[in-house]
Design a protein around this motif. Structure first.
Motif, short mmCIF file in Angstrom:
data_model
loop_
_atom_site.label_atom_id
_atom_site.label_comp_id
_atom_site.label_asym_id
_atom_site.label_seq_id
_atom_site.Cartn_x
_atom_site.Cartn_y
_atom_site.Cartn_z
N PRO A 17 0.81 -1.23 0.00
CA PRO A 17 0.00 0.00 0.00
C PRO A 17 0.84 1.27 0.00
O PRO A 17 0.43 2.28 -0.58
CB PRO A 17 -0.83 -0.13 1.28
CG PRO A 17 -0.17 -1.16 2.11
CD PRO A 17 0.50 -2.08 1.16
N LEU A 49 -6.55 -7.49 -4.41
CA LEU A 49 -5.37 -6.62 -4.40
C LEU A 49 -5.08 -6.06 -5.79
O LEU A 49 -4.83 -4.85 -5.95
CB LEU A 49 -4.16 -7.40 -3.89
CG LEU A 49 -2.83 -6.64 -3.88
CD1 LEU A 49 -2.88 -5.50 -2.88
CD2 LEU A 49 -1.68 -7.59 -3.55
N LEU A 63 -7.47 -3.52 -7.27
CA LEU A 63 -7.13 -2.17 -6.82
C LEU A 63 -5.93 -1.62 -7.59
O LEU A 63 -5.97 -0.51 -8.11
CB LEU A 63 -6.79 -2.21 -5.32
CG LEU A 63 -7.93 -2.40 -4.34
CD1 LEU A 63 -7.37 -2.59 -2.94
CD2 LEU A 63 -8.88 -1.23 -4.38
N ASN A 110 -5.84 8.40 -5.46
CA ASN A 110 -5.50 6.98 -5.40
C ASN A 110 -4.53 6.68 -4.25
O ASN A 110 -4.36 5.52 -3.85
CB ASN A 110 -4.88 6.53 -6.72
CG ASN A 110 -4.92 5.03 -6.90
OD1 ASN A 110 -5.97 4.41 -6.79
ND2 ASN A 110 -3.77 4.42 -7.16
N PRO A 129 -6.59 5.67 -0.13
CA PRO A 129 -6.92 4.36 0.47
C PRO A 129 -5.73 3.62 1.09
O PRO A 129 -5.84 3.10 2.21
CB PRO A 129 -7.51 3.59 -0.72
CG PRO A 129 -8.10 4.64 -1.60
CD PRO A 129 -7.13 5.78 -1.50
N PRO A 130 -4.56 3.57 0.44
CA PRO A 130 -3.45 2.84 1.06
C PRO A 130 -2.91 3.50 2.33
O PRO A 130 -2.28 2.83 3.14
CB PRO A 130 -2.38 2.80 -0.03
CG PRO A 130 -2.72 3.90 -0.97
CD PRO A 130 -4.21 3.99 -0.94
N ALA A 166 -4.81 1.90 4.90
CA ALA A 166 -4.50 0.47 4.91
C ALA A 166 -3.22 0.16 5.66
O ALA A 166 -3.13 -0.87 6.36
CB ALA A 166 -4.41 -0.05 3.48
N ALA A 168 -13.24 -6.28 2.97
CA ALA A 168 -12.84 -5.96 1.60
C ALA A 168 -13.96 -6.23 0.62
O ALA A 168 -14.20 -5.45 -0.32
CB ALA A 168 -11.60 -6.76 1.22
N LEU A 210 -13.07 2.31 -1.75
CA LEU A 210 -11.76 1.74 -2.08
C LEU A 210 -10.85 1.70 -0.85
O LEU A 210 -9.99 0.81 -0.74
CB LEU A 210 -11.11 2.55 -3.20
CG LEU A 210 -11.79 2.47 -4.57
CD1 LEU A 210 -11.09 3.37 -5.58
CD2 LEU A 210 -11.83 1.04 -5.10
N SER A 211 -11.04 2.64 0.07
CA SER A 211 -10.27 2.62 1.32
C SER A 211 -10.63 1.38 2.14
O SER A 211 -9.74 0.72 2.70
CB SER A 211 -10.54 3.88 2.14
OG SER A 211 -10.08 5.04 1.46
N ASN A 213 -8.98 -1.60 0.53
CA ASN A 213 -7.55 -1.59 0.85
C ASN A 213 -7.29 -2.09 2.26
O ASN A 213 -6.37 -2.89 2.49
CB ASN A 213 -6.99 -0.17 0.70
CG ASN A 213 -6.20 0.03 -0.56
OD1 ASN A 213 -5.08 -0.45 -0.67
ND2 ASN A 213 -6.79 0.73 -1.51
N SER A 239 -5.29 -5.65 2.78
CA SER A 239 -3.98 -5.54 3.43
C SER A 239 -3.96 -6.24 4.78
O SER A 239 -2.97 -6.88 5.14
CB SER A 239 -3.62 -4.06 3.60
OG SER A 239 -3.51 -3.41 2.35
#
Length: 432
Positions: free
Chosen positions: A150, A257, A260, A282, A285-286, A289, A317, A337-338, A341, A345
């Motif tokens: 992420p 994964l 995404l 983009n 979200p990571p 995560a 997820a 999307l968060s 993630n 993760s």
């Protein structure tokens, strides 16, 4: 005294190995999924449909699948230092070669070769960490290593967007510059691996004598404790039903994964945003995560529980993918999307803490590689189905719902494995 020696030793090992290994995986993941950002302009330049792009992005995992187990067997024989260096240098050159693709065929061939070149890196690192960290540390350490994925999206998204803006410099497209610039560090660090990594604790001259002696004794004792029930042979690593079950569970998480990694930029771009804005959004979200993954893995280590830590994360997820399929606002899409993630993760560290509890030696090398090889085929199925459905419906929703279903199946199968494990072995041996 033993407690202070253990603390000092593990702290030294962690600081020596984990940041460097995280950096390697950071580069690996960027070179694996930067195709998703390239697609923002490359697809139009080369005339790729969503189906062509989805298949090409996913065919990486066929090469990965075919060469994963042989690669990990070689790593166990020749040592991590030499083999990981080979992997990185090879994939770096191939990743840079994407700047010169001219059509579907060259796209497919290079993605396949990139997968073959990178095969063995991830399971090799998982195996390598099992040489250095006792099982009670393993989920937390794996979570730090896997946080590089992420983080690579977090930092790589704005970087990739910026490189796309170099369109026309020296007569090259922006996506060509992106592939070239992002490939160079993999080659350079591949060379650095030869001088930095140490294959086994016995050769760790950077540890004090008492620290090295404690770590070698600890790892030998852990292997000896597994002797009665652990599988050691190459064949047992392939034939163990738990290995195949974990591979299928990992299949669903990999589908999520790489959905995404490969499609998220285009999903966000579909809201009518600029390329740079897509890169910044983009990265949101990571960010969430990374924090969730580390905290979830530490909780799993502290409680000794693995099963529900995987199940809950997979279901979270799945819910995120369903929400993303129905969202129409920027806030709604990024929030969904968060959640995806965070779930994807968080599922992986407790999942990867399982195989080395019942496998060791050559069986561990083969078993981990088998889980990763079969499981990562989800990285082909998820992106390809999304592209196929997008071409036919004009929407990402159907493909996102499909991947959500795979994650529900992963959760169900995790519960089934735990139930079967309670009948075959003590619960703690499987789920810890």
């Amino acid at each position: 005294m033993d407690g202070s020696l253990e603390h000092a030793t593990m702290r030294r090992v962690a600081w020596r190995l984990v940041p460097f290994i995280c950096l390697l995986y950071f580069l690996a993941f960027i070179d694996r999924v930067n195709i998703g950002f390239a697609a923002l302009t490359m697809n139009k330049d080369l005339g790729f449909s969503a189906s062509v792009f989805g298949f090409g992005a996913g065919v990486f995992f066929f090469g990965y699948f075919l060469f994963e187990v042989p690669s990990n067997i070689i790593l166990d024989k020749v040592g991590a230092r030499l083999w990981i260096a080979r992997v990185m240098i090879t994939w770096g050159f191939l990743s840079g070669a994407f700047a010169f693709i001219r059509g579907e065929t060259s796209f497919y061939v290079l993605r396949f070769l990139l997968g073959a070149a990178e095969a063995g890196f991830f399971p090799g690192i998982i195996l390598y960490l099992s040489y250095w960290f006792p099982s009670r540390y393993r989920a937390a350490v794996v979570s730090l290593f896997m946080a590089a994925a992420p983080i690579s999206v977090l930092l790589g998204s704005p970087l990739s967007s910026l490189l796309l803006e170099m369109d026309g410099v020296l007569g090259l497209h922006g996506w060509q510059w992106m592939f070239i610039v992002e490939a160079v560090p993999a080659v350079l660090l591949g060379v650095a691996v030869l001088f930095y990594l140490t294959d086994r604790p016995e050769a760790a001259t950077w540890l004090a004598d008492d620290q090295r002696a404690w770590l070698v004794a600890e790892m030998n004792a852990e292997r000896a404790a597994k002797q009665p029930s652990a599988r050691h042979s190459l064949l047992s690593g392939l034939a163990d039903a738990r290995v195949l079950a974990l591979a299928l569970i990992y299949f669903g998480t990999s589908a999520g994964l790489y959905t995404l990694g490969i499609w998220a930029p285009q999903i966000i771009k579909g809201l009518g945003l600029s390329t740079m804005t897509v890169g910044l959004l983009n990265a949101v979200p990571p960010t969430a995560a990374v924090v969730a993954m580390v905290l979830w893995a530490r909780h799993s280590d502290r409680t000794g529980e693995r099963t529900w830590h995987v199940v809950i994360a997979c279901l979270a997820a799945s819910l995120g993918l369903v929400l993303a399929g129905g969202a129409s606002s920027v806030v709604g899409v990024v929030a969904a999307l968060s959640l995806v993630n965070i779930g994807i993760s968080s599922a992986k560290p407790p999942l990867w803490a399982m195989p080395t509890l019942f496998l060791s030696g050559p069986a561990a090398a083969v078993g981990i590689a088998t889980i990763n090889a079969i499981g990562n085929l989800g990285g082909f199925v998820g992106p390809w189905v999304i592209g196929w459905i997008k071409d036919r419906t004009g929407s990402f929703a159907g493909g996102l719902y499909f991947v959500a279903g795979l994650l529900v199946l992963s959760a169900i199968l995790t519960l089934a494995v735990a139930r079967a494990g309670r009948r075959a072995v003590p619960e703690r041996a499987l789920a810890r």
